[in-house]
Every structure is written in C-alpha cells, then in structure tokens.
Design a protein around this motif. Structure first.
Motif, short mmCIF file in Angstrom:
data_model
loop_
_atom_site.label_atom_id
_atom_site.label_comp_id
_atom_site.label_asym_id
_atom_site.label_seq_id
_atom_site.Cartn_x
_atom_site.Cartn_y
_atom_site.Cartn_z
N LYS A 100 0.82 -1.21 0.00
CA LYS A 100 0.00 0.00 0.00
C LYS A 100 0.85 1.26 0.00
O LYS A 100 0.44 2.30 -0.54
CB LYS A 100 -0.97 0.00 1.18
N GLU A 101 2.07 1.16 0.57
CA GLU A 101 2.97 2.31 0.55
C GLU A 101 3.58 2.50 -0.82
O GLU A 101 3.67 3.61 -1.34
CB GLU A 101 4.05 2.14 1.61
N LEU A 102 3.98 1.39 -1.43
CA LEU A 102 4.57 1.47 -2.78
C LEU A 102 3.54 1.96 -3.79
O LEU A 102 3.83 2.83 -4.62
CB LEU A 102 5.11 0.10 -3.20
N LEU A 103 2.33 1.41 -3.73
CA LEU A 103 1.30 1.83 -4.69
C LEU A 103 0.96 3.30 -4.52
O LEU A 103 0.67 4.01 -5.49
CB LEU A 103 0.05 0.97 -4.51
N HIS A 104 0.99 3.79 -3.26
CA HIS A 104 0.75 5.21 -3.03
C HIS A 104 1.84 6.05 -3.69
O HIS A 104 1.55 7.07 -4.34
CB HIS A 104 0.71 5.49 -1.52
N VAL A 105 3.10 5.63 -3.54
CA VAL A 105 4.20 6.35 -4.17
C VAL A 105 4.03 6.33 -5.69
O VAL A 105 4.27 7.34 -6.37
CB VAL A 105 5.55 5.72 -3.78
N LEU A 106 3.60 5.20 -6.22
CA LEU A 106 3.42 5.09 -7.68
C LEU A 106 2.33 6.03 -8.18
O LEU A 106 2.43 6.58 -9.28
CB LEU A 106 3.10 3.65 -8.05
N THR A 107 1.26 6.22 -7.39
CA THR A 107 0.21 7.16 -7.82
C THR A 107 0.73 8.58 -7.86
O THR A 107 0.22 9.42 -8.61
CB THR A 107 -1.02 7.09 -6.90
N MET A 108 1.75 8.87 -7.06
CA MET A 108 2.32 10.21 -7.04
C MET A 108 3.12 10.51 -8.30
O MET A 108 3.48 11.66 -8.57
CB MET A 108 3.19 10.39 -5.78
N GLN A 109 3.40 9.46 -9.10
CA GLN A 109 4.07 9.65 -10.38
C GLN A 109 3.09 10.19 -11.42
O GLN A 109 3.48 10.53 -12.54
CB GLN A 109 4.65 8.32 -10.90
N GLY A 110 1.78 10.23 -11.05
CA GLY A 110 0.76 10.63 -12.02
C GLY A 110 0.57 9.56 -13.06
O GLY A 110 0.84 8.38 -12.82
N ASP A 111 0.12 9.95 -14.24
CA ASP A 111 -0.12 8.97 -15.30
C ASP A 111 1.05 8.90 -16.27
O ASP A 111 0.90 8.57 -17.44
CB ASP A 111 -1.42 9.27 -16.04
N THR A 112 2.27 9.21 -15.76
CA THR A 112 3.46 9.19 -16.61
C THR A 112 3.78 7.79 -17.09
O THR A 112 4.10 7.56 -18.26
CB THR A 112 4.68 9.76 -15.84
#
Length: 279
Positions: A100-112
């Motif tokens: 859940k922490e990794l996926l949260h960080v990944l969402t912060m990348q936006g849709d890049t």
C-alpha cells in the motif's frame, strides 16, 4: 507451469476467476511486500528497503513498446524476469516495500508510467494504469457492492415519458400475461459499446413463480422488439438490495394495481438535549 509461493501469488493466479477473486488480489497487493527495480549504485545492499518519505527512482522496462514500471510478487519472479530479459548477469538495484505504501508512491508519479506486475514471467503479467492504482490505494477497488449495485453499473433509468413507445407498449402488453410481474422499469446504457447503437435493460419486480424463467421470457420479448443494431437484456430487481431499493420507488412504465414499492427507512427520532432543544 508456475507454482505460486505466497498468498499474493495464489491470489494473482486466481484473479481472473471472478469479482471476489479480483478483489482479493487487490487486497493482497496492498498488504504484501512488493519488489521493484531501482538504478544500481556501487556498494548498495543486495535488497534495498524503502519506507514512506524516501525518494525513489524507479527503473523502467520496455514492455509491448511502452516504458513501464515493473513490480514483482516475489524474489523468484524478479529472478525469472531478469533471466528471461537477459539482465540477470548485469547489476540491478532491487528494492522492496509494503504494497500500500509502494502503490501510493506510484500514484504520485501521475499517469506518466503504467505499472506492470510480473512482466516477463511464466505466470503472465498484469498492467495497471493510474486510475486502477488509485482505486486500489483509496480502497474503492476493494468494495464489491451488492448484486444490484453491480447490475446497475453503467445504466441510467429511462423515465416513462422519455422511453421509446416501440418498446414500452409491446412490453407492457407482454408483461400483462405474466401475473408474477408486479412492476417493470426500462434502463439504457450510458455508453453502449460497439457494435451496438443502444442497449436497453428491463428490470422486473417479481412476486412468486420461477424468477429465472420469467427473466428469460422477458429478455426474449424485449429482444424481439428491439430494432437491428440494439442489444437488450432483463434483470430481476430485489427490493431488499440497496442497488435497487430507491429505483423501485421511481415511476415505472408497467405496474399492477397491487404493486407495493419498498418502504422508506424511518427517519431517526431527534434526541432532546437537557435544555429542551432537539439535537
């Protein structure tokens, strides 16, 4: 043939079987340790551990001609993927993090970048876009919903005055031959998928009889009066299902004199405060 080695991989293997299995896979993604690749730096540990608040630079891979961020369900899947890609003998930075922490960080990348789970592995890969990642992080992807809520997904109710007369007239006449049908509503899909121009659904309130046989008869009746290029189906509406309850209080194109809509829930009784004011 691959052998799952942890709960996440067992959920990964079963995710295609149905909605509940897919939801369990998403839950396991959140609650399991996930492995990903980062650029290698001399002297770095064989397995980096990251937590919230640390800046992460992800290694991307070309997958189906598109740069994506790979994540893996176990160290075995990492090894398999790197060997199949001819990268096992090269120096790779490998890291792990709670899902859940990794996926949260990944969402912060936006849709890049999209995310690929287990790319290059014999278990097959799964691609997640920004919208799916976000729904797993905020928990909405874990909400199954009632059968009625799922059945009504993508549908909008057609009020009697705006319904095609070519449908509701013949349907009303047909339903009059089925005493078990007490009321019926017409719905249409907001965004019908090609090749269909329109998709209409008749929802039935049924009391007694064989509900499945009645549904099939109504589906055939609706299909027989739909013009070419339209699709249709029928559903049984359960007054106790929260996905149907409010709709079954709306005007219907067909109803019998003895139809009783679901009762509204009683309003909570106001509580009087010590000074006599209602709260």
């Amino acid at each position: 043939m691959w052998n799952p080695i942890n709960d996440l991989e067992r959920a990964y293997q079963d995710a295609h079987l149905g909605l509940e299995e897919t939801v369990e896979y998403f839950r396991q993604l959140r609650e399991s340790i996930l492995i990903f690749l980062v650029p290698y730096k001399p002297g770095m540990a064989a397995l980096q551990q990251f937590g919230v608040g640390k800046t992460i630079t992800f290694t991307t891979l070309s997958i189906s001609g598109e740069q994506m961020i790979p994540i893996f369900t176990s160290s075995e899947r990492v090894e398999e993927a790197l060997k199949n890609a001819g990268m096992w003998d090269k120096k790779n930075g490998v890291a792990e993090m709670l899902g859940k922490e990794l996926l949260h960080v990944l969402t912060m990348q936006g849709d890049t970048f999209k995310v690929a789970v287990n790319p290059g592995c014999s278990c097959g890969s799964r691609i997640m876009d920004f919208k799916m990642l976000q729904s797993i992080v905020d928990g909405s992807a874990l909400e199954i919903g009632s059968p009625g809520e799922r059945a009504m997904g993508g549908l909008c109710i057609s009020l009697p005055e705006s319904q095609p007369e070519s449908l509701k007239g013949p349907l009303s006449k047909f339903l009059g031959t089925l005493p078990e049908v007490k009321a019926a509503w017409l719905f249409n899909e907001e965004e019908p998928k090609k090749p269909f121009e329109q998709v209409y659904v008749v929802g039935l309130a049924v009391a007694g009889g064989n509900a499945e046989e009645i549904r099939q008869e109504a589906a055939l009746a609706l299909a027989s009066i739909c013009p070419p290029g339209w699709s249709s189906r029928a559903i049984i509406m359960d007054a106790k299902d929260p996905g149907f309850t409010d709709i079954m209080r709306c005007p219907s194109f067909y109803r019998t004199a003895d139809y009783e809509p679901p009762p509204k829930e009683a309003e909570p009784t106001p509580t009087a405060a010590p000074d006599g004011k209602k709260i």
